[in-house]
Enzyme design. Sequence first.
Site, PDB file in Angstrom:
ATOM      1  N   ASP A 148       0.867  -1.179   0.000  1.00 31.73           N
ATOM      2  CA  ASP A 148       0.000   0.000   0.000  1.00 31.73           C
ATOM      3  C   ASP A 148       0.909   1.237   0.000  1.00 31.73           C
ATOM      4  O   ASP A 148       1.547   1.549   1.003  1.00 31.73           O
ATOM      5  CB  ASP A 148      -0.885  -0.059   1.265  1.00 31.73           C
ATOM      6  CG  ASP A 148      -1.708   1.206   1.454  1.00 31.73           C
ATOM      7  OD1 ASP A 148      -1.512   2.169   0.695  1.00 31.73           O
ATOM      8  OD2 ASP A 148      -2.540   1.224   2.384  1.00 31.73           O
ATOM      9  N   GLN A 203       0.776   6.470   1.276  1.00 40.19           N
ATOM     10  CA  GLN A 203       1.489   7.547   1.960  1.00 40.19           C
ATOM     11  C   GLN A 203       2.896   7.785   1.416  1.00 40.19           C
ATOM     12  O   GLN A 203       3.477   8.834   1.646  1.00 40.19           O
ATOM     13  CB  GLN A 203       1.579   7.252   3.470  1.00 40.19           C
ATOM     14  CG  GLN A 203       0.252   7.345   4.191  1.00 40.19           C
ATOM     15  CD  GLN A 203      -0.346   8.754   4.171  1.00 40.19           C
ATOM     16  OE1 GLN A 203       0.366   9.753   4.143  1.00 40.19           O
ATOM     17  NE2 GLN A 203      -1.674   8.833   4.164  1.00 40.19           N
TER      18      GLN A 203
HETATM   19  N1  PLP Z   1      -3.793   3.337   2.900  1.00 37.07           N
HETATM   20  C1  PLP Z   1      -3.176   4.326   3.570  1.00 37.07           C
HETATM   21  C2  PLP Z   1      -1.846   4.072   4.210  1.00 37.07           C
HETATM   22  C3  PLP Z   1      -3.779   5.583   3.654  1.00 37.07           C
HETATM   23  O1  PLP Z   1      -3.171   6.570   4.316  1.00 37.07           O
HETATM   24  C4  PLP Z   1      -5.036   5.779   3.032  1.00 37.07           C
HETATM   25  C5  PLP Z   1      -5.724   7.065   3.151  1.00 37.07           C
HETATM   26  O2  PLP Z   1      -5.460   7.862   3.999  1.00 37.07           O
HETATM   27  C6  PLP Z   1      -5.615   4.708   2.340  1.00 37.07           C
HETATM   28  C7  PLP Z   1      -4.970   3.506   2.298  1.00 37.07           C
HETATM   29  C8  PLP Z   1      -6.924   4.878   1.633  1.00 37.07           C
HETATM   30  O3  PLP Z   1      -6.764   5.754   0.558  1.00 37.07           O
HETATM   31  P1  PLP Z   1      -8.041   6.246  -0.287  1.00 37.07           P
HETATM   32  O4  PLP Z   1      -9.003   6.795   0.711  1.00 37.07           O
HETATM   33  O5  PLP Z   1      -7.487   7.285  -1.198  1.00 37.07           O
HETATM   34  O6  PLP Z   1      -8.588   5.062  -0.992  1.00 37.07           O
END
Ligand code: PLP
Length: 563
Positions: A208, A211
């Site tokens: 993921d 960030q």
């Molecule tokens: N993963 C991480 C580490 C995040 O910080 C975020 C959002 O803050 C997400 C996933 C989800 O991202 P999104 O809301 O753009 O789908």
Amino acid sequence: MKHFDSKKFRQHFPLVCGNPRLNTQVKGLSPLVYLDNGATTQKPACVIACYQYFYQNINANVHRASHSLSTKATIAFEQTRDTVRAFINAKSNKEIVWTKGTTESINLIASSLGKKILNVGDEIILAVSEHHANIVPWQLIAEQTRAVIKVLSLDATGKADLTEFDKLLNNKTKIVCCAHISNVLGKINPISEIIQKTKSVGAITIIDGAQSIAHFSVDVQTLDCDFYVFSAHKMYGPTGVGVLYGKEALLDVMPPYQAGGEMIKTVSLKEQTTFNSLPFKFEAGTPNIAGVIAFAEAVNFINQYNTIEITEYEQQLTQYCYQALSKIARVKFIVEKMPDIPVIAFTVKGHHNHDIATSLDSYGVAVRSGHHCAMPLMEYLNISGCLRVSMAPYNTFVEIDYFIKCLMKIIQQENDSSIEVVSNNVSIENGLTSTEIINQFSNIKSWDSRHREIMLLGKQLERLDKNLRNEQSLIIGCESLAWVIATKNAQGVFYFQSDSDAKIIRGLLVIVLAAFNGKTALQIKSFDINTYFESLGLMQHLSPSRGNGVLAIVDKIKKITRV
Ligand code: PLP
């Protein structure tokens, strides 16, 4: 390549830089100091302008029409795919799938790949610090396939613990999910090691990158991960656009996630429907065309700069902010030592994180408070929530000074006034009425003053005995802890006692209780709470989570007094 100059860089962002329309005083009081870039970054003028250009000049659907406008839109759309492929050094455009964001990317993988490869007893490893977006899709798929989730703990520095990882990894492991950087801890996880170790058992890695993507360059071929996902809006791009990078060989064998137009090769009611080639197999329906095209502007914008210079500036800002915070005695960092990216999470001893965040907001400083969509991490750290300051290269040292000054003022004010709390207690029967509250608020114009008034009201709330703060009295749906209990007299009139761990919620409780105290169940049922809140000018200023918290209080009262 452009030399990075923070002042010039800031000029590209109308919302923060002095555009007369957007550099208005937040809530009429002070300039915006936006320190919530981990949630979403502001957008440069080129991204904003691209939307207008697209809709005025090339708006048409992509891939499907035979007219030239559609061709134009399709070329721009597909050019962005190539821009993003190059940005993360993927091998092929077939490996770049458009989604709505990181969340949808992970849901796509969990649903499509998860269903295909997971069997009873198979294991999925995920770090305890993952965002809910990288936990809940796996929980859903584990439930369906009866796979098992194994949780990876953190080392003393706040990173995914490699020694623990070795203990968890075995030949039942099928999937390993890990954030490149946690949205709370701001530490770079050892993903290269995790990816290599995962390969040794033949399992699949999902990184993921939500960030990390805005802070340093990512090379998916060097990392050799199977999937890397991120959102455009966290790197100066538009909302509603996400990237799913996946190795072609894996994407090829994965079944479609959603079905509809564009993802098919042939559809027949007599024979089996066949699917489109990659990446279109995963892109059912009309995509966010304008968003994708504007995303190219964001990537090109970043590509103009020397990322090393940007990283250096971000580190200077982080260090400056971290050091200033460390001088405040009550501040406790969530992880000791400087974070790797400009994300600093902390608590303030004796103060609820929501109280600090709403008070900062009244000075025009936007920070995030709460569980940060990482409730398992909060549980692991044994805290209910924390504050998070997340900076971008358009933030300045002057802004950090202003934030620190406001924070110190808030802590000082709260400490001074907390002495009065006990003596200000008012018994429930003598509490304010809704008319008195409306009168009190009618002369207050700015949100800042209203906010102060709510905090002052909170001091009137008699604290609830600890034994009465239990599961039964807990208000579900309120982000802070809050409780309410009711007593009914012989005439069927209700009186309420209530409490919360957040001062702002205690103030809001006084407001809500003023509407319901001393009323019968029928009077409570028929009281028009929306008009009451409207007359106080409350709901438009409260964040959705705080607004939902207020509605949860009302719901709970209605439930316990239901006739
Ligand atoms: N993963 C991480 C580490 C995040 O910080 C975020 C959002 O803050 C997400 C996933 C989800 O991202 P999104 O809301 O753009 O789908």
